[in-house]
Design an enzyme around this catalytic site. Sequence first.
Site, PDB file in Angstrom:
ATOM      1  N   ILE A 161      50.313  16.897  14.602  1.00 31.12           N
ATOM      2  CA  ILE A 161      49.030  17.132  15.259  1.00 31.12           C
ATOM      3  C   ILE A 161      49.181  17.573  16.712  1.00 31.12           C
ATOM      4  O   ILE A 161      48.255  18.153  17.286  1.00 31.12           O
ATOM      5  CB  ILE A 161      48.144  15.869  15.179  1.00 31.12           C
ATOM      6  CG1 ILE A 161      46.693  16.203  15.529  1.00 31.12           C
ATOM      7  CG2 ILE A 161      48.700  14.763  16.044  1.00 31.12           C
ATOM      8  CD1 ILE A 161      45.741  15.037  15.395  1.00 31.12           C
ATOM      9  N   TYR A 162      50.314  17.328  17.347  1.00 32.18           N
ATOM     10  CA  TYR A 162      50.467  17.656  18.762  1.00 32.18           C
ATOM     11  C   TYR A 162      50.416  19.163  18.960  1.00 32.18           C
ATOM     12  O   TYR A 162      51.346  19.885  18.585  1.00 32.18           O
ATOM     13  CB  TYR A 162      51.780  17.108  19.319  1.00 32.18           C
ATOM     14  CG  TYR A 162      51.912  15.598  19.283  1.00 32.18           C
ATOM     15  CD1 TYR A 162      50.797  14.767  19.130  1.00 32.18           C
ATOM     16  CD2 TYR A 162      53.155  14.986  19.393  1.00 32.18           C
ATOM     17  CE1 TYR A 162      50.917  13.389  19.094  1.00 32.18           C
ATOM     18  CE2 TYR A 162      53.289  13.605  19.365  1.00 32.18           C
ATOM     19  CZ  TYR A 162      52.170  12.821  19.201  1.00 32.18           C
ATOM     20  OH  TYR A 162      52.309  11.450  19.164  1.00 32.18           O
ATOM     21  N   ASP A 163      49.311  19.607  19.550  1.00 34.53           N
ATOM     22  CA  ASP A 163      49.046  21.036  19.752  1.00 34.53           C
ATOM     23  C   ASP A 163      49.206  21.821  18.451  1.00 34.53           C
ATOM     24  O   ASP A 163      49.750  22.916  18.438  1.00 34.53           O
ATOM     25  CB  ASP A 163      49.948  21.615  20.847  1.00 34.53           C
ATOM     26  CG  ASP A 163      49.445  22.959  21.365  1.00 34.53           C
ATOM     27  OD1 ASP A 163      48.265  23.301  21.113  1.00 34.53           O
ATOM     28  OD2 ASP A 163      50.229  23.686  22.009  1.00 34.53           O
TER      29      ASP A 163
END
Length: 341
Positions: free
Chosen positions: A69-71
């Site tokens: 999900i990170y960026d």
Amino acid sequence: MSDAAVSVPVPLPVHVPTRRLGHSGIEVSQIALGTMMFGTWGNSDADECRTMVHRAIDAGITMFDTADIYDDGVSEEILGSALRGRRDRVVLATKCGNPMGDDPGRRGLSRRWITRACDDSLRRLGVDHIDLFQMHRPDPATSLEETLGAFDALVQAGKIRAVGTSTFPADQLGVAQRVAGALGLVAPSSEQPPYSVLARGIEADVLPTCRAHSIGVVVWAPLNGGWLTGKYQHGSAGPDSRANRAGEHFDHRDAQARAEKVALVDRLAAVAADAGLTLVQLALGFVLDDPAVTTALIGPRTLGQLDELLAAGAGPLPTGVRAAIDAIVAPGTNVNAADAV
């Protein structure tokens, strides 16, 4: 490349001690590098991010943590690129389960999504296996039997080496161990909860559960979103600080909560100074002081911040310091309940 990426590095620790990650058999450095800030969530300079990864490896850090999900996967791509040629020197951890966009089929802990998410992460990271694949949050819509079965299949296929959870309540940690044991599946060997001097809620139940089941603990936010660096004291934060970039987190837009934390951090800083420690050393030493904790994730945004954290290190707390901390923030207490989710 930014100016920070070519700065002269500060002296680094010669060695970062390692600890065993629960019952996985994996050894990891007691300080790990979290890469949530890689990409537009924090630092879009991929060259500087890669330099940070190499600087961390050279300093003795062996565990690197990210999430799909990170960026929207960019953090995984940057980290994977940075590890080319050095992959065998690190323990690579990522997560799945949190929503990847608006498509309801690209979230949760169903067998279908776990399998696809793993393949997607392997592709973005550019590796043939993930050392620690973690459930990012519980999924009440999917049975643990299905979820654990999917992770077990990935272990058997050689795509992952160990299974972990993140921000799971104590009761679900226990249930996951029992279900895995009853079905003969690989059981989670790590939990990744929030833990700091200002967010001590896991001491009441999560840490005892992890100790009881030999689950390694990888703590996130040990600096409480920057509060335990001292940079938010009395208006000292710069214009590019997390308080100004993401003020909805860690009380940065709540005047009353800010005032409470400023007062508490002033008292903690005094304890640190009396013990000959920096505030960062006190904060990291505190979380690592609990024998259930395996490693503490640091998540710097810039190379300069990383160098400062590496230079500080995290030694053992001097005698009497933990008792002094307890007198300021009581054991098992979250100053703000929102810091623990």
